[in-house]
Write a protein that holds these residues in place. Sequence first.
Motif, PDB file in Angstrom:
ATOM      1  N   ASP A   1      -1.031   3.298   5.379  1.00 33.70           N
ATOM      2  CA  ASP A   1      -1.709   4.079   6.421  1.00 33.70           C
ATOM      3  C   ASP A   1      -2.072   3.182   7.605  1.00 33.70           C
ATOM      4  OD1 ASP A   1      -4.084   2.672   5.577  1.00 33.70           O
ATOM      5  OD2 ASP A   1      -4.302   4.165   3.984  1.00 33.70           O
TER       6      ASP A   1
ATOM      7  N   ILE B   1       4.742   1.859   8.281  1.00 33.59           N
ATOM      8  CA  ILE B   1       4.299   2.899   7.347  1.00 33.59           C
ATOM      9  C   ILE B   1       5.513   3.786   7.078  1.00 33.59           C
ATOM     10  CG2 ILE B   1       2.647   4.737   6.900  1.00 33.59           C
ATOM     11  CD1 ILE B   1       0.971   3.602   9.241  1.00 33.59           C
TER      12      ILE B   1
ATOM     13  N   ARG C   1      -0.052   2.943  -2.160  1.00 30.71           N
ATOM     14  CA  ARG C   1      -1.460   3.276  -2.412  1.00 30.71           C
ATOM     15  C   ARG C   1      -1.963   2.609  -3.687  1.00 30.71           C
ATOM     16  NH1 ARG C   1       0.530   8.691  -1.017  1.00 30.71           N
ATOM     17  NH2 ARG C   1       0.120   9.038   1.201  1.00 30.71           N
TER      18      ARG C   1
END
Length: 224
Positions: free
Chosen positions: A71, A123, A134
Amino acid sequence: MARIYDCSAQDQQDLGTRMATSALGRGELVVVPTDTVYGIAADAFSPDAVAALLAAKGRTRQSPPPVLVADESTVRALAAIVPDEVGELLSRFAPGPLTVILPAQPSLRWDLGDTAGTVALRIPDQPVALALLRQAGPLAVSSANRHGEPPAETAQDAVAALGSGVEVALDAGRIGGTPSTIIDATALARGAGGSVHIVRQGALSADELRTVLGDLLVEPVTGG
């Protein structure tokens, strides 16, 4: 031999993501799909793992790998400065095929190679890759092929090209995309009227970049 997980099945994707995260934590290499090509990935904060990635690719420290993140907040954590124009590029084109070179946070304890104090950040717009990022955090990633050879279009091709150094491969089917466009925004970040240079023309066109950057964008010089 790498274990390949078929990510078209959710249970296999979940298991493969966990196994890939564990392998990365041990300093091992994994094959991961992106929105452009298959990549070979290493823990960005493990110098030994990054060195193994470069060795698997047949590259030297003079070709440091980009870092994939999940992100924009992670981009801002890893880069010392993110100019407003780059922030707007990210809001428009990330996740997506845009890699941005920026000054790296000087406090980061990593060794990606001879970066001259910069880091190339992207990203990816690929759900399997984002799920892994993540869980595992920022990853040093380069295309899953030996230097000078075409990018692998399947996880199986990537494993065959890279040999025994790969521990886990996440299979998201055939990927035959164009690599990301790489821009160098370090001069802009450091001020003094700096421009943004296209280092590699890829899936994102100069015209698309110019909608944000205008005259700040400098395209590559092509010989004739």
